[in-house]
Design an enzyme around this catalytic site. Structure first.
Site, PDB file in Angstrom:
ATOM      1  N   CYS A  47     -22.226 -42.941  13.035  1.00 53.89           N
ATOM      2  CA  CYS A  47     -23.630 -43.285  13.256  1.00 53.89           C
ATOM      3  C   CYS A  47     -23.747 -44.708  13.737  1.00 53.89           C
ATOM      4  O   CYS A  47     -23.347 -45.625  13.038  1.00 53.89           O
ATOM      5  CB  CYS A  47     -24.433 -43.087  11.979  1.00 53.89           C
ATOM      6  SG  CYS A  47     -26.163 -43.511  12.161  1.00 53.89           S
ATOM      7  N   GLY A  48     -24.292 -44.889  14.918  1.00 49.28           N
ATOM      8  CA  GLY A  48     -24.383 -46.221  15.482  1.00 49.28           C
ATOM      9  C   GLY A  48     -25.571 -47.015  15.012  1.00 49.28           C
ATOM     10  O   GLY A  48     -25.493 -48.234  14.879  1.00 49.28           O
TER      11      GLY A  48
END
Length: 286
Positions: free
Chosen positions: A127-128
């Site tokens: 997850c960025g």
């Protein structure tokens, strides 16, 4: 592959194997795993103690300077390679040293990042932007007008790109556990490929390489990712001036909305002879 992979002993169970009646297809063997380690990015002006930790991301070691530069560019903290005076890998606190720190010295006159409790830059490999407080805080505006990019490609050319990407994934062949991002020209030539356990890291590594090579904006290029097309990947592509983002899996609703806002072409489910064009269909020829 160095620290990008590691070998571990595993118990392999094959229920279809006949075996000798006792082991029932159970065998000990060595398996190759994709490495995942934290990388701390420190940013600031020159001088002792001036660089402070900005972000920690879980990544596959390798191309770490590209990852750091790409992260800073796609977060809007730098505009080009000229904004970075030096960037170097530093020894961390581990024993033995694993060099899991990148120290970035900004060029004089470039504003230092302001830490904000609402922007938590700790990211996982999957997850960025999940640590950020709201959608408004991540809708970073690009300085590149991708809606004016005249790029056109054929559907046949796009359909051929996943196989080219897959053929170049050397570490994936050994581990089966890495995402890939590949940058292609309008003629289908692969310019650069990067792999990582995190798909956003793979994209940052590609964009960081392009930044350091002075190639921004990436007008007339296609960015292909091996997983899904999320909001953060669409934002990163926009920040680098990429007019066409393609993914082998699904996009999210926010990815489609952002691509439409940016004037970017977004292609999903690019598998075999089929694909879905969600935005910017005029760039895809017959």
């Amino acid at each position: 592959m160095g620290r990008a992979t590691d070998r571990r002993s595993v118990l392999r169970i094959d229920l279809d194997a006949t075996g000798d009646g006792r082991g029932r297809g159970r065998v000990r063997r060595q398996d190759t795993l994709a490495a995942e380690e934290p990388l701390e990015i420190r940013v600031g002006a020159a001088g002792p103690g001036r660089r402070r930790p900005l972000a920690v991301t879980m990544r596959t070691p390798g191309d770490d300077l590209d990852l750091a530069i790409g992260f800073l560019l796609t977060e809007g903290l730098i505009r080009s390679a000229e904004d970075v005076h030096t960037a170097q890998l530093c020894a961390g606190t581990e024993t033995p040293n694993t060099y899991n720190v990148v120290d970035v010295v900004l060029t004089p006159g470039v504003p230092e990042p302001v830490t904000d409790p609402s922007r938590n830059f700790y990211t996982t490999s999957s997850c960025g932007v999940c640590g950020k407080a709201s959608i408004e805080s991540v809708r970073t505006r690009s300085r590149f007008a991708v809606q004016d990019d005249p790029l056109t490609v054929t559907a046949e050319l796009l359909a051929a790109l996943p196989d080219r990407l897959r053929a170049a994934q050397r570490t994936f062949d050994r581990t089966g556990g890495l995402h890939a991002a590949g940058l292609f020209t309008a003629d289908g030539e692969m310019v650069v490929l990067r792999e990582d356990v995190g798909r956003h890291n793979a994209v940052d590594k590609v964009i960081g390489w392009a930044t350091r090579e002075g190639r921004l904006p990436l007008a007339g290029h296609v960015l292909l990712v091996s997983g899904r097309a999320s909001f953060e990947l669409t934002q990163k592509a926009w920040m680098a001036g990429v007019p066409l983002l393609a993914a082998v899996s699904a996009p999210s609703t926010l990815a489609v909305e952002l691509a439409e806002e940016a004037g970017m072409t977004l292609v999903g489910f690019l598998r075999g002879p089929t694909m879905n064009v969600y935005t910017g269909a005029a760039r895809i020829g017959g």
